[in-house]
Design a protein around this motif. Structure first.
Motif, mmCIF file in Angstrom:
data_model
loop_
_atom_site.group_PDB
_atom_site.id
_atom_site.type_symbol
_atom_site.label_atom_id
_atom_site.label_comp_id
_atom_site.label_asym_id
_atom_site.label_seq_id
_atom_site.Cartn_x
_atom_site.Cartn_y
_atom_site.Cartn_z
ATOM 1 N N LEU A 45 0.614 -1.271 -0.144
ATOM 2 C CA LEU A 45 -0.030 0.035 0.009
ATOM 3 C C LEU A 45 0.709 1.325 0.017
ATOM 4 O O LEU A 45 0.490 2.257 -0.624
ATOM 5 N N ARG A 48 1.912 1.916 -3.637
ATOM 6 C CA ARG A 48 0.818 2.274 -4.210
ATOM 7 C C ARG A 48 0.333 3.967 -4.101
ATOM 8 O O ARG A 48 -0.065 4.497 -5.064
ATOM 9 N N ALA A 282 -3.453 -2.360 6.479
ATOM 10 C CA ALA A 282 -3.814 -1.075 5.463
ATOM 11 C C ALA A 282 -3.743 0.132 6.541
ATOM 12 O O ALA A 282 -3.254 1.338 6.086
ATOM 13 N N CYS A 307 -7.952 4.011 4.877
ATOM 14 C CA CYS A 307 -7.361 2.845 4.150
ATOM 15 C C CYS A 307 -7.755 1.516 4.750
ATOM 16 O O CYS A 307 -8.181 0.466 4.064
ATOM 17 N N LYS A 311 -9.916 -1.328 2.515
ATOM 18 C CA LYS A 311 -9.056 -2.701 2.300
ATOM 19 C C LYS A 311 -10.319 -3.764 2.381
ATOM 20 O O LYS A 311 -10.177 -4.639 1.841
ATOM 21 N N TRP A 318 -4.005 -7.642 0.490
ATOM 22 C CA TRP A 318 -3.431 -6.274 -0.074
ATOM 23 C C TRP A 318 -4.481 -5.217 -0.138
ATOM 24 O O TRP A 318 -5.751 -5.493 -0.841
ATOM 25 N N ALA A 319 -4.356 -4.232 0.133
ATOM 26 C CA ALA A 319 -5.126 -3.018 -0.130
ATOM 27 C C ALA A 319 -4.954 -2.308 -1.514
ATOM 28 O O ALA A 319 -4.100 -1.524 -1.549
#
Length: 340
Positions: A45, A48, A282, A307, A311, A318-319
């Protein structure tokens, strides 16, 4: 913090095998595979969201490990610190529950490449170059005495170098099987942390700190932090998320203790949870992103909570969410609109 933050996450990379369509394990003829692991979840995350995110771990030299590494790279995580050695990648199996039956997890991590880490195997001087924040969790220390010793190596050098140390308490009862209890190992490892995420149960197990269960969650959180500060004198930022099930809804919010003051997020009511596993990671990644970005405490805790909420709409550990999606959620909340 540094204007160009670099966050190094240390922990075990796993494969997660999940039943399909809500089936039980004993009913399943096929399983979905996800790459997973608490610290890897955080690293993905953060990458990202645009930060320099690095994963430090140990995997066997085989195609399963290469697949896991490729997935991390796909989402922008720097994997140059993943060492090769040992014979197997750790796994776990998930049977998703529902509002009647809880989710079940079966671990198969004994003898994994990461659990066989020993002091001296990682060149910490090299791996911590340019690192501004070092993140680890209690899961890494739960797998073996030698893995806990390697955690200590990294933590001590990071402290010597003035690197901010972050930890998720992450207590997993099923993993502490090597002859030492968590309360004997974790307090020393947590002593240098400036940032921490925990839940009430893990704080009680590691430090014996308990608050009366009939108190509001916010009061229990503040009581917990007041006592924990004596055990972790360097602690500056401490966060905790809360989930309360009301009928078929999940009520989710969080608290933050930051530089001597308390802050609380917006309270979110979730009518549906797709996958709860990885929510805390997350949340942690959102908190670390907020710290690294210089957010105000109010924005930081709302960002981390968003977050964690988002998620829960995504399958796997994974978020897989974006910065714009998080910002939109903070502004507008849950939405059933179609983005066209």
């Amino acid at each position: 913090m540094n204007l160009t933050p670099c966050i190094t996450c240390f922990g075990e990379i796993l494969l997660r095998f999940n039943t399909q369509m809500g089936l039980r394990l004993i009913q399943s003829a096929a399983l979905n595979i996800y790459v997973a692991g608490a610290e890897a979840n955080v690293a993905v995350l953060l990458a990202r969201l645009g930060l320099d995110s690095r994963m430090l771990s140990r995997l066997p030299d085989n195609d399963l490990a290469e697949m896991a590494i490729a997935e991390l790279r796909k989402y922008g995580v720097n994997t140059s610190g993943i060492a090769k050695g040992g014979e197997r990648i750790g796994t776990y199996y998930v049977e998703n529950g529902n509002h009647i039956r809880p989710t079940q997890v079966i671990y198969d991590r004994s003898g994994s490449s990461f659990s066989q880490l020993k002091p001296g195997m990682i060149d910490w001087e090299k791996q911590l170059v340019d690192t501004t924040l070092f993140h680890w969790s209690g899961i890494a220390a739960a797998l073996s005495a030698s893995a806990a010793a390697v955690c200590s190596e990294g933590i001590n050098l990071a402290h010597e170098k003035g690197i901010t140390i972050s930890a998720d308490f992450n207590y997993r009862r099923k993993l502490w099987n090597y002859g030492q209890e968590a309360k004997e190992v974790m307090p020393e490892l947590l002593a240098y942390c400036k940032v921490a995420v925990a839940d009430l149960d893990s704080v009680a197990i590691y430090f014996g700190i308990k608050a009366e269960e009939n108190l509001p969650l916010t009061d229990r959180f503040e009581h917990c932090f007041a006592l924990l500060k004596d055990k972790m004198p360097l602690l500056q930022t401490f966060a905790m998320s809360f989930r309360v099930v009301e009928g078929l809804n999940h009520v989710y919010f969080a608290g933050l203790a930051h530089e001597g003051k308390f802050y609380y997020s917006t309270i979110h009511t979730l009518p549906l949870v797709t996958d709860q596993i990885g929510t805390g990671d997350a949340f942690t990644a959102g908190l670390l992103y907020g710290l690294s970005s210089g957010f105000s405490p109010e924005k930081m805790i709302n960002w981390a909570t968003a977050c964690g909420v988002m998620k829960q709409s995504v399958h796997g550990d994974w978020a897989l969410i974006s910065k714009s999606e998080i910002e939109s959620f903070i502004q507008s909340g849950i939405s059933t609109k179609i983005n066209r």
